[in-house]
Design a protein around this motif. Structure first.
Motif, short mmCIF file in Angstrom:
data_model
loop_
_atom_site.label_atom_id
_atom_site.label_comp_id
_atom_site.label_asym_id
_atom_site.label_seq_id
_atom_site.Cartn_x
_atom_site.Cartn_y
_atom_site.Cartn_z
N ASP A 18 50.08 57.66 27.89
CA ASP A 18 50.86 57.99 29.09
C ASP A 18 50.74 56.90 30.15
OD1 ASP A 18 51.57 60.35 27.89
OD2 ASP A 18 50.17 61.59 29.04
N HIS A 19 49.53 56.39 30.33
CA HIS A 19 49.30 55.35 31.33
C HIS A 19 49.94 54.03 30.89
CE1 HIS A 19 45.45 57.78 32.36
NE2 HIS A 19 46.55 58.38 32.76
N LEU A 20 49.80 53.71 29.62
CA LEU A 20 50.36 52.46 29.11
C LEU A 20 51.88 52.49 29.13
CD1 LEU A 20 49.60 49.71 27.96
CD2 LEU A 20 49.62 50.75 25.69
N CYS A 21 52.46 53.65 28.90
CA CYS A 21 53.92 53.76 28.90
C CYS A 21 54.48 53.40 30.28
CB CYS A 21 54.34 55.16 28.50
SG CYS A 21 56.11 55.30 28.16
N LEU A 22 53.82 53.83 31.34
CA LEU A 22 54.24 53.45 32.68
C LEU A 22 54.22 51.93 32.84
CD1 LEU A 22 54.85 53.95 35.72
CD2 LEU A 22 52.38 54.08 36.03
N LEU A 23 53.16 51.28 32.37
CA LEU A 23 53.04 49.82 32.46
C LEU A 23 54.11 49.13 31.61
CD1 LEU A 23 49.15 49.50 32.34
CD2 LEU A 23 50.64 49.65 34.35
N PHE A 24 54.36 49.66 30.42
CA PHE A 24 55.38 49.08 29.55
C PHE A 24 56.77 49.19 30.18
CE2 PHE A 24 53.53 48.97 24.96
CZ PHE A 24 52.50 48.17 25.40
N LYS A 25 57.05 50.31 30.87
CA LYS A 25 58.35 50.45 31.53
C LYS A 25 58.51 49.40 32.61
CE LYS A 25 59.03 55.30 30.51
NZ LYS A 25 59.08 56.67 31.02
N ILE A 26 57.46 49.10 33.33
CA ILE A 26 57.50 48.06 34.36
C ILE A 26 57.79 46.70 33.71
CG2 ILE A 26 56.08 46.77 36.01
CD1 ILE A 26 54.67 49.50 36.59
N ILE A 27 57.15 46.47 32.57
CA ILE A 27 57.30 45.19 31.86
C ILE A 27 58.66 45.09 31.17
CG2 ILE A 27 56.43 43.85 29.90
CD1 ILE A 27 53.62 45.00 30.61
N GLY A 28 59.19 46.24 30.74
CA GLY A 28 60.45 46.24 30.02
C GLY A 28 60.28 46.34 28.51
N LYS A 29 59.15 46.88 28.09
CA LYS A 29 58.89 47.08 26.66
C LYS A 29 59.09 48.55 26.29
CE LYS A 29 57.21 43.32 24.58
NZ LYS A 29 57.72 42.79 23.33
N ASP A 30 59.54 48.80 25.06
CA ASP A 30 59.64 50.17 24.56
C ASP A 30 58.26 50.66 24.16
OD1 ASP A 30 62.42 50.26 24.85
OD2 ASP A 30 62.74 49.36 22.87
N CYS A 31 58.06 51.95 24.30
CA CYS A 31 56.77 52.57 23.96
C CYS A 31 56.78 52.99 22.49
CB CYS A 31 56.50 53.75 24.89
SG CYS A 31 56.43 53.29 26.62
N THR A 32 56.77 52.01 21.63
CA THR A 32 56.83 52.24 20.19
C THR A 32 55.41 52.29 19.60
OG1 THR A 32 56.99 49.86 19.83
CG2 THR A 32 59.06 51.09 19.95
N ALA A 33 55.31 52.80 18.39
CA ALA A 33 54.01 52.94 17.74
C ALA A 33 53.34 51.59 17.49
CB ALA A 33 54.15 53.70 16.42
N ARG A 34 54.15 50.56 17.27
CA ARG A 34 53.61 49.22 17.05
C ARG A 34 54.49 48.20 17.75
NH1 ARG A 34 53.27 52.14 13.04
NH2 ARG A 34 51.58 52.44 11.62
N GLY A 35 53.86 47.14 18.22
CA GLY A 35 54.64 46.11 18.87
C GLY A 35 53.78 44.91 19.19
N VAL A 36 54.42 43.93 19.82
CA VAL A 36 53.73 42.68 20.12
C VAL A 36 54.26 42.08 21.42
CG1 VAL A 36 55.34 41.26 18.76
CG2 VAL A 36 53.01 40.45 19.18
N PHE A 37 53.36 41.45 22.15
CA PHE A 37 53.71 40.54 23.23
C PHE A 37 53.44 39.16 22.67
CE2 PHE A 37 52.53 44.28 25.79
CZ PHE A 37 53.62 44.35 26.65
N THR A 38 54.49 38.39 22.48
CA THR A 38 54.30 37.03 21.98
C THR A 38 53.79 36.14 23.11
OG1 THR A 38 56.55 36.35 22.51
CG2 THR A 38 56.18 37.32 20.30
N THR A 39 53.32 34.98 22.75
CA THR A 39 52.85 34.01 23.75
C THR A 39 53.96 33.74 24.77
OG1 THR A 39 51.45 33.00 22.07
CG2 THR A 39 51.86 31.72 24.06
N GLU A 40 55.19 33.64 24.30
CA GLU A 40 56.31 33.35 25.18
C GLU A 40 56.65 34.51 26.11
OE1 GLU A 40 56.05 30.90 21.76
OE2 GLU A 40 56.50 33.05 21.73
#
Length: 121
Positions: A18-40
């Motif tokens: 729940d807490h991470l989903c809020l942060l991901f929304k700010i970043i613009g990432k979907d709250c999926t079961a798996r994912g990555v932030f690339t170096t770029e």
């Protein structure tokens, strides 16, 4: 539900979904079961989180200044600001800083951050 974030260079951490989903929304990432932030992607993600944290800090500061001008109690003003923004005693900075530190260290070493949990959150 817990989400495990693993940096290719800086170790790992676990956050509540729940807490991470809020942060991901700010970043613009979907709250999926798996994912990555690339170096770029890390610089923009860090920038967006820092901007949101700074915006919240400014709103809290303004609430305190307004309370002082009106002769109100600072604690009541902060509690009112928390209530308006939907916070329950924990500010965005407190939730975001562990992730920000993980991302900053990872970016410094030109790595990436993976996340994984049992299902989308």
């Amino acid at each position: 539900m817990l989400v495990r974030l693993t940096s290719s260079t800086s170790g790992e951490m676990i956050m509540f979904a729940d807490h991470l989903c809020l942060l991901f929304k700010i970043i613009g990432k979907d709250c999926t079961a798996r994912g990555v932030f690339t170096t770029e992607q890390l610089p923009e993600a860090i920038s967006r989180l820092q901007y949101a944290v700074n915006e919240e800090k400014m709103a809290l500061h303004e609430a305190v200044c307004k309370a002082h001008e009106e002769g109100l109690d600072e604690d009541e003003a902060l509690a009112d600001e928390d209530h308006k923004s939907g916070r329950v005693g924990v500010h965005l900075a407190q939730r975001a800083h562990p992730l920000l530190h993980l991302m900053e260290w990872t970016l410094k070493e030109k790595g990436f951050v993976l996340w994984e949990t049992e299902k989308d959150f």
